[in-house]
Enzyme design. Structure first.
Site: not given
Ligand code: NAD
Length: 702
Positions: A578, A591
């Site tokens: 990501s 995350y």
């Protein structure tokens, strides 16, 4: 087909109501599809059908007789009108005047083009003369196991006479072509009451005055052979009895899963990648575990269709699951494969002619393992599966012939002359060039999600086989159906796994190996998203992110690495991380941290993988709203709320404006990055990162 199918007779499936009102050509399609729909009548792609039909000549307007005969390639089970070649009968007969002898066989094929009716572009098959010269309106040629069992028996002629009397004749083995066409014509002309004939070592020809007659004669003839074989086999010991008992089903699959990547690596090293198929059906297990295996397997298959797909003989591995494990089998594999290659090369050298095509891949196609089953390998998955089906046909033939008589394979030189026939070579040369990912096997976690499915479609578009792994069973199944519909059922597999569970991931990779034969590309992608300020991040939320995104990527890449190492032909591991792996974002510490760990894991994999040719790279998406299931839930709502937006569309606009390029990012864009790292184009890249985020200055990697 199970081991008992040989005694189950074929039913007459002709339906007068369906047939009524069909044009003669449509009726030919109907008849062909009926015959081809039952594999006991003919094998996939095997056999052909024809009708001689009065048609209006487009040039002269006169009525002419036209031969409609299945063209080269295709399968009568699914053939449509455009699968048939059409030839003027008078011109086809005129070729008989040109033909001077067997030396001219190959030349004659080129002359068929001069007989084409109505500019039909379908290439004619080498069986055209066989149909055209028989003076009956409708002709079927099929390869039923029950008939070939008679045709491949040492006393095939006497057996044919005994079963069929004068109704069905017999001709000795001869390669299809003009000469065989003359033999068939002679027999049919001299025996006006006969309804067909058996071709030694090959198959069946039948004919009829109407299409229904022809179909019913074919089915009736096969049924007589089925009944005869059943009667003669009653009480007899099949294949000399059992030598090695089958292992339990799970053990058989586990052995296949361990063996297939090693074999695949050994046979793909010096040529295109191969795909594998595993078959442990009852008839395969009966044959591979039998006392007769050692004597029958080297005799090779009989029907030309069979050995063109399976090679003249299989490779038999010595194994007994009762006393050995797969670890005992693995060390001997390289030598066993080399012996096969040397044997095949010697066969080529013994049989070749001055103008023979070059030696083809000398590796075995069929691998027989007592107690375990059969493995087949080919350039694509469907071909590997079909090769297995053909060898099952060959097993059925050997079972029938060896039970009632003595089985005879085709003489070696005859087999070679078919295998290396210049016309077969021309067919191979006409095949389209393989696509860039042909032969590759990809495994995608979170494969049923937005980015996972887009990647699957992209890799399959370039020819890869894909195993979709996901935790969501329902979506897994709908994803499989969608991919199978677009790319064919052979090329997609699905496997359930929770990426946080070690056992489940180990089992998922085993399943991939047993389904396709190995692994080339692993996409670690299963994921979630979560947001919470640090002080509100519970240990459970933290742990969930670490479990799925960090531990999940570790377990997946470790198993992929092990499998690729066993296979020993390199591979590519791709981690979908990501933008947040590079850029810390407020309110998402769990995350972001888990995603950052994926990045570093990939670098570690790249270091350890390099000596083995295993590459590891990262694709970093950002703000992929459309198609992603992450954004449909709580995460999307939270992000929208924090930007005071009421819909995902509005939120997408925020992200678009935030990007340097002012563009949205879609799952298909991420899939392009994955396809790049999956393919050989990136073969010199490892430890790398591609950001696919429409531009984000903070994420520039350095
Ligand atoms: P998605 O929700 O559409 O797909 C994720 C898939 O993973 C789902 O099918 C889900 O069932 C599966 N999955 C979840 N937990 C699993 C588990 N424990 N075991 C097995 N499967 C599990 O989401 P997506 O947008 O396609 O995301 C794919 C990857 O891309 C994720 O790793 C995500 O973090 C990453 N990513 C996405 C975005 C984005 O904006 N969509 C941005 C950056 C990174």
């Amino acid at each position: 087909m199970d081991a008992h199918d040989q005694v189950s007779v074929l039913e007459n499936r002709w339906d007068d109501a369906t047939a009524a009102g069909l044009s003669p050509e449509a009726l030919l399609v109907y008849r062909s599809n009926l015959l081809g729909s039952d594999k006991r009548i003919t094998n996939y792609g095997g056999g052909n059908t024809s009708s001689k039909i009065a048609m209006r000549d487009p040039l002269t307007g006169e009525t002419v007789e036209v031969l409609w005969v299945k063209g080269s390639g295709g399968d009568i089970g699914s053939i449509k009108l455009d699968g048939f070649a059409t030839l003027y009968m008078d011109k086809l007969h005129a070729l008989r005047g040109i033909y001077k002898g067997t030396d001219q066989e190959d030349e004659m094929v080129g002359l068929y083009n001069h007989c084409t009716f109505n500019l039909n572009p379908r290439a004619t098959s080498i069986d055209t003369a066989l149909h055209g010269f028989i003076n009956h309106p409708h002709v079927d040629h099929v390869h039923p196991d029950a008939i070939i069992a008679i045709a491949a028996s040492a006393d095939s002629r006497a057996l044919t006479q005994e079963i069929f009397g004068d109704e069905i004749g017999w001709v000795p083995w001869r390669r299809p072509g003009f000469e065989l066409g003359f033999w068939l014509k002679k027999f049919a002309d001299e025996n006006p009451k006969a309804k067909g004939l058996v071709l030694e070592a090959h198959g069946l020809f039948t004919w009829g005055e109407t299409q229904k007659d022809c179909y019913e004669t074919t089915v009736g003839t096969i049924n007589k052979a089925i009944a005869f074989l059943a009667e003669r086999s009653r009480g007899k010991v099949i294949f000399g009895g059992e030598r090695i008992a089958p292992a339990a089903p799970e053990e058989r699959r586990a052995v296949a899963a361990s063996l297939m990547p090693v074999i695949r690596g050994l046979i793909s090293r010096e040529g295109p990648l191969k795909l594998g198929h595993f078959d442990d059906s009852p008839e395969v297990l009966e044959f591979v575990g039998s006392k007769a295996l050692a004597a029958l397997a080297p005799l090779g298959t009989s029907c030309p269709d069979h050995f063109l797909r399976t090679k003249i003989a299989p490779l038999v591995l010595d194994f007994d699951p009762a006393t050995q494990t797969v670890a005992d089998l693995l060390p001997g594999l390289p030598a066993a494969l080399e012996t096969y290659r040397a044997g095949y090369t010697a066969y080529y050298e013994r049989c070749k002619h001055a103008n023979s095509p070059k030696l083809r891949d000398p590796n075995a196609v069929v691998y027989l393992i007592p107690g375990i089953g059969m493995l087949t390998f080919a350039a694509d998955k469907a071909t590997a599966r079909i090769a297995g089906e053909f060898y099952r046909n060959a097993i059925n033939v050997m079972r029938g012939a060896s039970t009632i008589s003595t089985y005879r394979g085709l003489p070696e030189q005859e087999a070679f002359d078919i295998e290396y026939w210049l016309l077969e070579e021309a067919k191979l040369q006409r095949m389209p060039k393989p696509r860039s990912l042909a032969g590759k096997i990809a495994f995608i976690t979170g494969g049923a999600g937005g980015i996972g499915m887009a990647s699957a479609r992209r890799l399959m578009q370039d020819g890869a086989c894909v195993m979709i792994c996901d935790i969501d069973r329902e979506v897994l199944e709908t994803s499989r159906q969608e991919l199978a519909k677009t790319f064919g059922a052979d090329t997609v597999g699905t496997v359930w796994a929770d990426v946080t569970k070690e056992d489940a991931i180990i089992a998922a990779f085993r399943e991939t190996a047993a389904t396709f034969g190995g692994l080339d590309v692993c996409v670690c992608n299963a994921g979630i998203a979560s947001a919470a300020p640090l002080e509100d991040t519970s240990l459970a939320l933290w742990q969930k992110n670490i479990d799925i995104l960090s531990t999940g990527y570790f377990l997946t890449s470790r198993e992929a690495f092990r499998l690729m190492k066993d296979q020993a032909i390199g591979g590519s591991i791709i981690m979908v991380a990501s933008k947040n792996a590079l850029v810390a974002s407020p309110g998402a510490s769990a995350y972001c941290t888990a995603k950052a760990s994926e990045l570093h894991l990939s670098r570690c994999v790249a270091l350890e993988g390099a000596p083995l040719g295993i590459r590891s790279n990262v694709v970093n998406p950002d703000a992929v709203l459309r198609g992603s299931r992450i954004w449909k839930g709580e995460w999307g709502d939270q992000r929208a709320a924090s930007y005071q937006k009421s819909s995902l569309e509005e939120l997408d606009e925020v992200y678009r404006q935030r990007s340097l390029l002012k563009r949205s990012v879609y799952p298909e864009d991420i899939a392009e990055g994955i396809a790049f790292f999956a393919s050989e184009i990136s073969s010199k890249s490892t430890g790398n990162i591609i950001n696919i985020d429409a531009g984000n200055a903070n994420a520039f990697s350095r």
